[in-house]
Design a protein around this motif. Sequence first.
Motif, PDB file in Angstrom:
ATOM      1  N   TYR A   1       0.759  -1.077   0.160  1.00 61.70           N
ATOM      2  CA  TYR A   1      -0.086   0.054  -0.156  1.00 61.70           C
ATOM      3  C   TYR A   1       0.988   1.135  -0.073  1.00 61.70           C
ATOM      4  O   TYR A   1       1.878   1.297   0.609  1.00 61.70           O
TER       5      TYR A   1
ATOM      6  N   TYR B   1      -2.558   4.268  16.043  1.00 58.92           N
ATOM      7  CA  TYR B   1      -1.310   4.293  15.708  1.00 58.92           C
ATOM      8  C   TYR B   1      -0.773   5.502  16.511  1.00 58.92           C
ATOM      9  O   TYR B   1      -1.361   6.518  16.539  1.00 58.92           O
TER      10      TYR B   1
ATOM     11  N   TYR C   1       0.750   5.719   0.923  1.00 52.83           N
ATOM     12  CA  TYR C   1       0.076   6.617   1.493  1.00 52.83           C
ATOM     13  C   TYR C   1       0.586   7.815   1.333  1.00 52.83           C
ATOM     14  O   TYR C   1       2.058   7.871   1.342  1.00 52.83           O
TER      15      TYR C   1
ATOM     16  N   ARG D   1      -9.961  -0.713   9.307  1.00 56.89           N
ATOM     17  CA  ARG D   1      -9.531  -1.658   8.086  1.00 56.89           C
ATOM     18  C   ARG D   1     -10.678  -2.710   7.774  1.00 56.89           C
ATOM     19  O   ARG D   1     -10.982  -3.412   8.841  1.00 56.89           O
TER      20      ARG D   1
ATOM     21  N   ARG E   1      -4.859  -2.750  18.753  1.00 51.45           N
ATOM     22  CA  ARG E   1      -5.653  -3.199  17.689  1.00 51.45           C
ATOM     23  C   ARG E   1      -6.755  -4.002  18.244  1.00 51.45           C
ATOM     24  O   ARG E   1      -6.610  -4.607  19.144  1.00 51.45           O
TER      25      ARG E   1
ATOM     26  N   ASP F   1      -8.945  -3.318   1.748  1.00 47.42           N
ATOM     27  CA  ASP F   1      -8.543  -3.381   3.007  1.00 47.42           C
ATOM     28  C   ASP F   1      -7.391  -2.375   3.432  1.00 47.42           C
ATOM     29  O   ASP F   1      -6.470  -2.531   4.035  1.00 47.42           O
ATOM     30  N   LYS F   2      -7.584  -1.322   2.691  1.00 44.35           N
ATOM     31  CA  LYS F   2      -6.627  -0.377   3.085  1.00 44.35           C
ATOM     32  C   LYS F   2      -7.099   0.371   4.426  1.00 44.35           C
ATOM     33  O   LYS F   2      -8.476   0.135   4.988  1.00 44.35           O
ATOM     34  N   LEU F   3      -6.132   1.142   5.053  1.00 44.20           N
ATOM     35  CA  LEU F   3      -6.456   1.665   6.202  1.00 44.20           C
ATOM     36  C   LEU F   3      -7.073   3.153   6.238  1.00 44.20           C
ATOM     37  O   LEU F   3      -6.674   3.776   5.247  1.00 44.20           O
TER      38      LEU F   3
ATOM     39  N   SER G   1      -4.855  -3.478  -6.793  1.00 42.24           N
ATOM     40  CA  SER G   1      -6.145  -3.940  -6.071  1.00 42.24           C
ATOM     41  C   SER G   1      -6.892  -2.956  -5.901  1.00 42.24           C
ATOM     42  O   SER G   1      -8.132  -3.102  -5.516  1.00 42.24           O
ATOM     43  N   ASP G   2      -6.541  -1.508  -5.394  1.00 41.52           N
ATOM     44  CA  ASP G   2      -7.398  -0.470  -4.990  1.00 41.52           C
ATOM     45  C   ASP G   2      -6.775   0.591  -5.238  1.00 41.52           C
ATOM     46  O   ASP G   2      -5.519   0.699  -5.247  1.00 41.52           O
TER      47      ASP G   2
ATOM     48  N   MET H   1       5.197   5.502  11.720  1.00 40.77           N
ATOM     49  CA  MET H   1       3.717   5.049  12.401  1.00 40.77           C
ATOM     50  C   MET H   1       4.157   3.804  13.173  1.00 40.77           C
ATOM     51  O   MET H   1       4.676   2.673  12.536  1.00 40.77           O
TER      52      MET H   1
ATOM     53  N   PHE I   1       4.513  -0.761   8.309  1.00 41.64           N
ATOM     54  CA  PHE I   1       4.594   0.579   7.758  1.00 41.64           C
ATOM     55  C   PHE I   1       6.290   0.705   7.712  1.00 41.64           C
ATOM     56  O   PHE I   1       6.858   0.121   8.640  1.00 41.64           O
TER      57      PHE I   1
ATOM     58  N   PHE J   1      -7.943   6.538   7.835  1.00 40.86           N
ATOM     59  CA  PHE J   1      -7.396   7.171   9.282  1.00 40.86           C
ATOM     60  C   PHE J   1      -8.306   8.292   9.793  1.00 40.86           C
ATOM     61  O   PHE J   1      -9.017   8.954   8.831  1.00 40.86           O
ATOM     62  N   GLY J   2      -8.485   8.553  10.843  1.00 41.36           N
ATOM     63  CA  GLY J   2      -8.931   9.717  11.415  1.00 41.36           C
ATOM     64  C   GLY J   2      -8.131  10.837  11.278  1.00 41.36           C
ATOM     65  O   GLY J   2      -6.944  10.919  10.758  1.00 41.36           O
TER      66      GLY J   2
ATOM     67  N   PHE K   1      -4.660   7.165   1.514  1.00 40.23           N
ATOM     68  CA  PHE K   1      -4.541   6.377   0.857  1.00 40.23           C
ATOM     69  C   PHE K   1      -4.344   6.611  -0.846  1.00 40.23           C
ATOM     70  O   PHE K   1      -5.089   7.161  -1.203  1.00 40.23           O
TER      71      PHE K   1
ATOM     72  N   HIS L   1     -11.009  -7.975   1.124  1.00 44.02           N
ATOM     73  CA  HIS L   1      -9.754  -8.281   0.249  1.00 44.02           C
ATOM     74  C   HIS L   1     -10.066  -7.390  -0.900  1.00 44.02           C
ATOM     75  O   HIS L   1     -11.133  -7.149  -1.487  1.00 44.02           O
ATOM     76  N   ASN L   2      -9.205  -6.646  -1.220  1.00 45.76           N
ATOM     77  CA  ASN L   2      -9.069  -5.516  -2.160  1.00 45.76           C
ATOM     78  C   ASN L   2      -9.591  -4.120  -1.683  1.00 45.76           C
ATOM     79  O   ASN L   2      -9.633  -3.362  -2.561  1.00 45.76           O
TER      80      ASN L   2
ATOM     81  N   TYR M   1      -0.140  -5.519   9.579  1.00 39.25           N
ATOM     82  CA  TYR M   1       0.011  -4.143   8.601  1.00 39.25           C
ATOM     83  C   TYR M   1       1.250  -3.417   8.986  1.00 39.25           C
ATOM     84  O   TYR M   1       1.223  -2.693  10.062  1.00 39.25           O
TER      85      TYR M   1
ATOM     86  N   ASP N   1      -3.576  13.508   8.188  1.00 38.47           N
ATOM     87  CA  ASP N   1      -3.421  12.150   8.453  1.00 38.47           C
ATOM     88  C   ASP N   1      -3.081  11.620   6.966  1.00 38.47           C
ATOM     89  O   ASP N   1      -3.302  12.137   5.937  1.00 38.47           O
TER      90      ASP N   1
ATOM     91  N   TYR O   1     -11.335  -4.407  11.298  1.00 36.49           N
ATOM     92  CA  TYR O   1     -10.174  -4.249  12.398  1.00 36.49           C
ATOM     93  C   TYR O   1     -10.270  -2.668  12.787  1.00 36.49           C
ATOM     94  O   TYR O   1     -10.630  -1.821  11.906  1.00 36.49           O
TER      95      TYR O   1
END
Lengths: 112, 116
Positions: free
Chosen positions: A33, B37, A35, B95, B50, B102-104, A55-56, B45, A103, B106-107, A45, B99-100, A101, A42, B33
């Motif tokens: 990923y 962080y 970012y 999160r 979690r 599943d990016k995070l 994938s995204d 990070m 970083f 964030f606030g 993505f 699948h595909n 996950y 913040d 999830y």
Amino acid sequence: AAGVIQSPRHLIKEKRETATLKCYPIPRHDTVYWYQQGPGQDPQFLISFYEKMQSDKGSIPDRFSAQQFSDYHSELNMSSLELGDSALYFCASSQTGTYGYTFGSGTRLTVV
Amino acid sequence: AQTVTQSQPEMSVQEAETVTLSCTYDTSESDYYLFWYKQPPSRQMILVIRQEAYKQQNATENRFSVNFQKAAKSFSLKISDSQLGDAAMYFCAYRSLHHNTDKLIFGTGTRLQVFP
């Protein structure tokens, strides 16, 4: 334990130049990923790859492109750089089916 | 689309005291999830804690614990016995398990100051 490796750590470019950021995921992690984190913001993505296929996709400018190679490392290519592209760029990797996950330390890009 | 909201831009606490950082989220998914962080001045990070949404028990990691209220879509972080090294930006993140996607997400973060 191996971590996510990003290079370079710092990069200074002039407006309209091109930059390439590299990311080496944790071995056996199948997803990468990217970012972007602007000053005081913040992380946002940009794009992700699963098994070398995109994938995204998030808010990635058309001037940016990315790919994942056969050895699973990924590169983010940024062209026609603008002052607003100055930010910290994170790469992260994960293994499908796990919550892990991780970083990298980030690449700090400064456009002058 | 999922969203994460942190309504406290800044918080402060005295060393050895307890502080709670708030986070709410919005999702139509039933399984996901949630993460907290920490981002110190080095801007690395660092995963603090979690929570898997299917688990009713609140996660705990040493001085850090969460209050996970799934129905209220709330996920607050409690830091006990605060230390000077806890001073940092704290991000709540969501999160998806799909699948595909599943990016995070964030606030906007809460900056925590710790006073001696």
